[in-house]
Design a protein around this motif. Structure first.
Motif, PDB file in Angstrom:
ATOM      1  N   UNK A   1       0.834  -1.205   0.000  1.00  0.00           N
ATOM      2  CA  UNK A   1       0.000   0.000   0.000  1.00  0.00           C
ATOM      3  C   UNK A   1       0.870   1.258   0.000  1.00  0.00           C
ATOM      4  N   UNK A   2       1.944   1.242   0.766  1.00  0.00           N
ATOM      5  CA  UNK A   2       2.859   2.385   0.809  1.00  0.00           C
ATOM      6  C   UNK A   2       3.511   2.619  -0.547  1.00  0.00           C
ATOM      7  N   UNK A   3       3.841   1.542  -1.226  1.00  0.00           N
ATOM      8  CA  UNK A   3       4.463   1.651  -2.560  1.00  0.00           C
ATOM      9  C   UNK A   3       3.501   2.317  -3.535  1.00  0.00           C
ATOM     10  N   UNK A   4       2.223   1.968  -3.464  1.00  0.00           N
ATOM     11  CA  UNK A   4       1.218   2.569  -4.342  1.00  0.00           C
ATOM     12  C   UNK A   4       1.060   4.050  -4.022  1.00  0.00           C
ATOM     13  N   UNK A   5       1.022   4.384  -2.730  1.00  0.00           N
ATOM     14  CA  UNK A   5       0.897   5.790  -2.323  1.00  0.00           C
ATOM     15  C   UNK A   5       2.082   6.599  -2.833  1.00  0.00           C
ATOM     16  N   UNK A   6       3.276   6.052  -2.728  1.00  0.00           N
ATOM     17  CA  UNK A   6       4.470   6.762  -3.201  1.00  0.00           C
ATOM     18  C   UNK A   6       4.436   6.963  -4.715  1.00  0.00           C
ATOM     19  N   UNK A   7       3.869   6.011  -5.439  1.00  0.00           N
ATOM     20  CA  UNK A   7       3.777   6.139  -6.898  1.00  0.00           C
ATOM     21  C   UNK A   7       2.782   7.229  -7.288  1.00  0.00           C
ATOM     22  N   UNK A   8       1.747   7.428  -6.471  1.00  0.00           N
ATOM     23  CA  UNK A   8       0.742   8.443  -6.775  1.00  0.00           C
ATOM     24  C   UNK A   8       1.235   9.851  -6.488  1.00  0.00           C
ATOM     25  N   UNK A   9       2.280   9.985  -5.668  1.00  0.00           N
ATOM     26  CA  UNK A   9       2.779  11.328  -5.320  1.00  0.00           C
ATOM     27  C   UNK A   9       3.563  11.938  -6.434  1.00  0.00           C
TER      28      UNK A   9
END
Length: 176
Positions: free
Chosen positions: A168-176
């Protein structure tokens, strides 16, 4: 199915593409009634789905313009350029809609957490157990009310939770 875009006169293409982006952003999408003479209902649904997916994926994955053009090679360069123009003009708006859509998955938010490790030495069935257990206490705010949750996990369950949170953190970082 983006090749179906070729049935539309090139001068009308930007209007349709902007309307598709409106649909992706939660506003009124294009209507079949306006394009009934150009596509059948099945073609229309496939085209809308393809274009919406193209815009969402291009923005969500930060796809370079060259890759977007390559995926539109079978439509024609005029149509590909129209898609890129709309994508460039409305990229931030699409990104905001995707973030908003992700945030609306749940109305619950984590307010606080606490954890405690315990070592189970034995049970009524097994005299020697020696199993580590994690007690996780979560304070979740749901619809304005604070709701306490407690979970007890063994090592495998904890590892699964950690893997899920890292993903989930990896996805959030990709969206930033």
């Amino acid at each position: 199915m983006v090749h179906l875009l070729g049935k539309l006169p090139s001068e009308e293409c930007p209007k349709l593409l902007h309307w598709v982006v409106d649909g992706v952003c939660g506003r009124e999408p294009p209507r079949m009634a306006d394009y009934g003479n150009t596509w059948t209902l099945v073609e229309w649904m496939e085209l809308l789905d393809s274009l919406s997916s193209l815009f969402r994926l291009a923005v969500g994955k930060k796809t370079p313009n060259e890759e977007v053009l390559a995926s539109l090679a079978d439509v024609g360069s005029g149509y590909g350029e129209a898609v890129l123009t709309v994508l460039r003009a409305r990229r931030e708006e699409i990104r905001q809609a995707l973030v908003e859509r992700t945030n609306n998955v749940s109305s619950s938010t984590l307010q606080d957490f606490d954890w405690q490790i315990k070592l189970a030495l034995s049970s009524d069935k097994i005299s020697s157990l020696h199993t580590p257990l994690l007690n996780l206490h979560l304070d979740v705010k749901e619809n304005g009310a604070l709701k306490p949750l407690s979970v007890e996990m063994n090592r495998e369950e904890l590892q699964t939770l950690i893997s899920s949170l890292e993903a989930a953190n990896k996805v959030v970082l990709q969206l930033k």
